[in-house]
Design a protein around this motif. Structure first.
Motif, PDB file in Angstrom:
ATOM      1  N   TYR A   1       0.990  -1.275  -0.021  1.00 12.12           N
ATOM      2  CA  TYR A   1       0.018  -0.051  -0.040  1.00 12.12           C
ATOM      3  C   TYR A   1       0.878   1.198   0.045  1.00 12.12           C
ATOM      4  O   TYR A   1       0.677   2.407  -0.909  1.00 12.12           O
ATOM      5  CB  TYR A   1      -0.855   0.063   1.048  1.00 12.12           C
ATOM      6  CG  TYR A   1      -2.015   1.147   1.178  1.00 12.12           C
ATOM      7  CD1 TYR A   1      -3.137   1.005   0.473  1.00 12.12           C
ATOM      8  CD2 TYR A   1      -1.787   2.363   1.928  1.00 12.12           C
ATOM      9  CE1 TYR A   1      -4.107   2.007   0.761  1.00 12.12           C
ATOM     10  CE2 TYR A   1      -2.638   3.181   2.027  1.00 12.12           C
ATOM     11  CZ  TYR A   1      -3.867   3.010   1.388  1.00 12.12           C
ATOM     12  OH  TYR A   1      -4.718   4.090   1.419  1.00 12.12           O
TER      13      TYR A   1
ATOM     14  N   MET B   1       2.885   1.701  -3.555  1.00 18.07           N
ATOM     15  CA  MET B   1       1.937   2.193  -4.503  1.00 18.07           C
ATOM     16  C   MET B   1       1.799   3.717  -4.204  1.00 18.07           C
ATOM     17  O   MET B   1       1.469   4.562  -5.334  1.00 18.07           O
ATOM     18  CB  MET B   1       0.622   1.399  -4.526  1.00 18.07           C
ATOM     19  CG  MET B   1       0.332   0.082  -5.021  1.00 18.07           C
ATOM     20  SD  MET B   1       1.282   0.075  -6.553  1.00 18.07           S
ATOM     21  CE  MET B   1       2.590  -1.002  -6.080  1.00 18.07           C
TER      22      MET B   1
ATOM     23  N   THR C   1      -5.691   7.846  -8.741  1.00 17.09           N
ATOM     24  CA  THR C   1      -4.686   7.068  -9.331  1.00 17.09           C
ATOM     25  C   THR C   1      -4.434   5.889  -8.424  1.00 17.09           C
ATOM     26  O   THR C   1      -4.233   4.650  -8.748  1.00 17.09           O
ATOM     27  CB  THR C   1      -3.306   7.542  -9.415  1.00 17.09           C
ATOM     28  OG1 THR C   1      -3.647   8.823 -10.436  1.00 17.09           O
ATOM     29  CG2 THR C   1      -2.089   6.638 -10.181  1.00 17.09           C
TER      30      THR C   1
ATOM     31  N   ARG D   1      -2.089 -13.158  -1.964  1.00 18.74           N
ATOM     32  CA  ARG D   1      -0.880 -13.694  -2.362  1.00 18.74           C
ATOM     33  C   ARG D   1      -0.583 -14.886  -1.959  1.00 18.74           C
ATOM     34  O   ARG D   1      -0.994 -15.355  -0.976  1.00 18.74           O
ATOM     35  CB  ARG D   1       0.106 -12.590  -1.357  1.00 18.74           C
ATOM     36  CG  ARG D   1      -0.092 -11.164  -1.922  1.00 18.74           C
ATOM     37  CD  ARG D   1       1.258 -10.546  -1.505  1.00 18.74           C
ATOM     38  NE  ARG D   1       1.008  -9.053  -1.413  1.00 18.74           N
ATOM     39  CZ  ARG D   1       0.236  -8.243  -2.299  1.00 18.74           C
ATOM     40  NH1 ARG D   1      -0.195  -8.579  -3.452  1.00 18.74           N
ATOM     41  NH2 ARG D   1       0.450  -6.929  -2.320  1.00 18.74           N
TER      42      ARG D   1
ATOM     43  N   TYR E   1      -6.361   4.444  -6.249  1.00 19.43           N
ATOM     44  CA  TYR E   1      -7.415   3.589  -5.887  1.00 19.43           C
ATOM     45  C   TYR E   1      -7.090   2.261  -6.881  1.00 19.43           C
ATOM     46  O   TYR E   1      -7.314   1.024  -6.618  1.00 19.43           O
ATOM     47  CB  TYR E   1      -8.805   4.170  -6.353  1.00 19.43           C
ATOM     48  CG  TYR E   1      -9.890   3.250  -6.336  1.00 19.43           C
ATOM     49  CD1 TYR E   1     -10.465   2.604  -5.359  1.00 19.43           C
ATOM     50  CD2 TYR E   1     -10.154   2.663  -7.574  1.00 19.43           C
ATOM     51  CE1 TYR E   1     -11.555   1.576  -5.423  1.00 19.43           C
ATOM     52  CE2 TYR E   1     -11.263   1.723  -7.743  1.00 19.43           C
ATOM     53  CZ  TYR E   1     -11.997   1.255  -6.594  1.00 19.43           C
ATOM     54  OH  TYR E   1     -12.955   0.368  -6.936  1.00 19.43           O
ATOM     55  N   TYR E   2      -6.663   2.781  -8.222  1.00 17.61           N
ATOM     56  CA  TYR E   2      -6.622   1.540  -9.015  1.00 17.61           C
ATOM     57  C   TYR E   2      -5.452   0.826  -9.061  1.00 17.61           C
ATOM     58  O   TYR E   2      -5.392  -0.415  -9.161  1.00 17.61           O
ATOM     59  CB  TYR E   2      -6.805   2.169 -10.590  1.00 17.61           C
ATOM     60  CG  TYR E   2      -8.128   2.869 -11.069  1.00 17.61           C
ATOM     61  CD1 TYR E   2      -9.095   1.964 -11.371  1.00 17.61           C
ATOM     62  CD2 TYR E   2      -8.300   4.233 -10.989  1.00 17.61           C
ATOM     63  CE1 TYR E   2     -10.272   2.275 -11.689  1.00 17.61           C
ATOM     64  CE2 TYR E   2      -9.533   4.648 -11.170  1.00 17.61           C
ATOM     65  CZ  TYR E   2     -10.469   4.021 -11.607  1.00 17.61           C
ATOM     66  OH  TYR E   2     -11.817   4.240 -11.928  1.00 17.61           O
ATOM     67  N   LEU E   3      -4.451   1.452  -8.486  1.00 15.05           N
ATOM     68  CA  LEU E   3      -3.105   0.478  -8.071  1.00 15.05           C
ATOM     69  C   LEU E   3      -3.422  -0.232  -6.905  1.00 15.05           C
ATOM     70  O   LEU E   3      -3.111  -1.335  -6.977  1.00 15.05           O
ATOM     71  CB  LEU E   3      -1.938   1.655  -7.944  1.00 15.05           C
ATOM     72  CG  LEU E   3      -1.408   2.609  -8.890  1.00 15.05           C
ATOM     73  CD1 LEU E   3      -0.387   3.516  -8.413  1.00 15.05           C
ATOM     74  CD2 LEU E   3      -0.691   1.450  -9.850  1.00 15.05           C
ATOM     75  N   ASP E   4      -4.092   0.147  -5.828  1.00 16.08           N
ATOM     76  CA  ASP E   4      -4.459  -0.756  -4.759  1.00 16.08           C
ATOM     77  C   ASP E   4      -5.303  -1.597  -5.109  1.00 16.08           C
ATOM     78  O   ASP E   4      -5.204  -2.978  -4.722  1.00 16.08           O
ATOM     79  CB  ASP E   4      -5.088   0.214  -3.735  1.00 16.08           C
ATOM     80  CG  ASP E   4      -4.150   1.284  -3.113  1.00 16.08           C
ATOM     81  OD1 ASP E   4      -2.971   1.002  -3.109  1.00 16.08           O
ATOM     82  OD2 ASP E   4      -4.569   2.224  -2.594  1.00 16.08           O
ATOM     83  N   LYS E   5      -6.332  -1.407  -5.874  1.00 12.73           N
ATOM     84  CA  LYS E   5      -7.078  -2.554  -6.594  1.00 12.73           C
ATOM     85  C   LYS E   5      -6.607  -3.666  -7.091  1.00 12.73           C
ATOM     86  O   LYS E   5      -6.676  -4.951  -6.831  1.00 12.73           O
ATOM     87  CB  LYS E   5      -8.236  -2.007  -7.241  1.00 12.73           C
ATOM     88  CG  LYS E   5      -9.451  -2.916  -7.731  1.00 12.73           C
ATOM     89  CD  LYS E   5     -10.495  -2.146  -8.585  1.00 12.73           C
ATOM     90  CE  LYS E   5     -11.670  -3.264  -8.957  1.00 12.73           C
ATOM     91  NZ  LYS E   5     -12.517  -2.845  -9.936  1.00 12.73           N
ATOM     92  N   LYS E   6      -5.261  -3.317  -7.934  1.00 10.20           N
ATOM     93  CA  LYS E   6      -4.826  -4.343  -8.879  1.00 10.20           C
ATOM     94  C   LYS E   6      -3.638  -4.995  -8.183  1.00 10.20           C
ATOM     95  O   LYS E   6      -3.530  -6.218  -8.440  1.00 10.20           O
ATOM     96  CB  LYS E   6      -4.413  -3.856 -10.074  1.00 10.20           C
ATOM     97  CG  LYS E   6      -3.742  -4.605 -11.228  1.00 10.20           C
ATOM     98  CD  LYS E   6      -3.609  -4.000 -12.369  1.00 10.20           C
ATOM     99  CE  LYS E   6      -2.990  -5.143 -13.445  1.00 10.20           C
ATOM    100  NZ  LYS E   6      -2.923  -4.752 -14.866  1.00 10.20           N
ATOM    101  N   TYR E   7      -2.998  -4.130  -7.249  1.00  5.76           N
ATOM    102  CA  TYR E   7      -1.492  -4.694  -6.784  1.00  5.76           C
ATOM    103  C   TYR E   7      -1.703  -4.983  -5.180  1.00  5.76           C
ATOM    104  O   TYR E   7      -0.912  -5.730  -4.779  1.00  5.76           O
ATOM    105  CB  TYR E   7      -0.411  -3.885  -7.218  1.00  5.76           C
ATOM    106  CG  TYR E   7      -0.292  -3.644  -8.428  1.00  5.76           C
ATOM    107  CD1 TYR E   7      -0.054  -4.697  -9.138  1.00  5.76           C
ATOM    108  CD2 TYR E   7      -0.602  -2.659  -9.308  1.00  5.76           C
ATOM    109  CE1 TYR E   7       0.335  -4.587 -10.749  1.00  5.76           C
ATOM    110  CE2 TYR E   7      -0.637  -2.457 -10.670  1.00  5.76           C
ATOM    111  CZ  TYR E   7      -0.143  -3.568 -11.442  1.00  5.76           C
ATOM    112  OH  TYR E   7       0.270  -3.362 -12.618  1.00  5.76           O
TER     113      TYR E   7
ATOM    114  N   ILE F   1      -5.126  -7.965  -2.611  1.00  7.37           N
ATOM    115  CA  ILE F   1      -5.252  -9.129  -3.604  1.00  7.37           C
ATOM    116  C   ILE F   1      -4.753 -10.447  -2.435  1.00  7.37           C
ATOM    117  O   ILE F   1      -3.994  -9.995  -1.800  1.00  7.37           O
ATOM    118  CB  ILE F   1      -4.516  -9.040  -4.831  1.00  7.37           C
ATOM    119  CG1 ILE F   1      -2.937  -8.768  -4.444  1.00  7.37           C
ATOM    120  CG2 ILE F   1      -5.135  -8.091  -5.669  1.00  7.37           C
ATOM    121  CD1 ILE F   1      -2.061  -9.001  -5.809  1.00  7.37           C
TER     122      ILE F   1
END
Length: 127
Positions: free
Chosen positions: A72, A75, A114, A127, A116-122, A125
């Motif tokens: 987090y 990103m 920006t 692991r 939000y999209y990085l957190d959602k994708k990377y 999730i």
């Protein structure tokens, strides 16, 4: 809408922390120290809110929580640089605290979208 509300809360925490830091410690590098402390305060608040309410992400261990917070924060490096450049530039151009904070709000707004999209994708999730 909840994400926007939390972004506003984190922005207020950030700017409030900056103002307290700026008021208590007036010296040559005050802007840098206040931006840093504001960023840390906003980061902690935003992480907790995003994890629990936006992404509804439950960590199964403290190690997983630390790892998630690490990603987090990672990103956030790119978005934080954008925010700091915007705030600092407004401070240099206008030389008023009000416009400095206007720059901060603009930078944080772009950064949170920006992020939000990085957190959602990377970040949030399995692991």
């Amino acid at each position: 809408m909840l994400y926007v509300a939390f972004a506003i809360v984190a922005t207020i925490v950030n700017l409030f922390t900056q103002e307290i830091t700026s008021t208590l410690f007036q010296y040559e590098y005050e802007i840098i120290v206040s931006m840093f402390t504001g960023t840390l305060a906003g980061l902690a608040v935003k992480y907790l809110l995003d994890k629990k309410f936006i992404f509804k992400f439950e960590t199964k261990s403290q190690k997983q929580d630390v790892t998630t917070f690490f990603f987090y924060s990672l990103m956030g490096v790119i978005t934080t640089i954008l925010f700091w450049i915007t705030e600092y530039t407004f401070d240099l151009w206008f030389d008023t605290k009000t416009m400095r904070y206007v720059g901060a709000v603009i930078g944080l707004s772009i950064g949170y979208i920006t992020k939000y999209y990085l957190d959602k994708k990377y970040v949030f999730i399995e692991r």
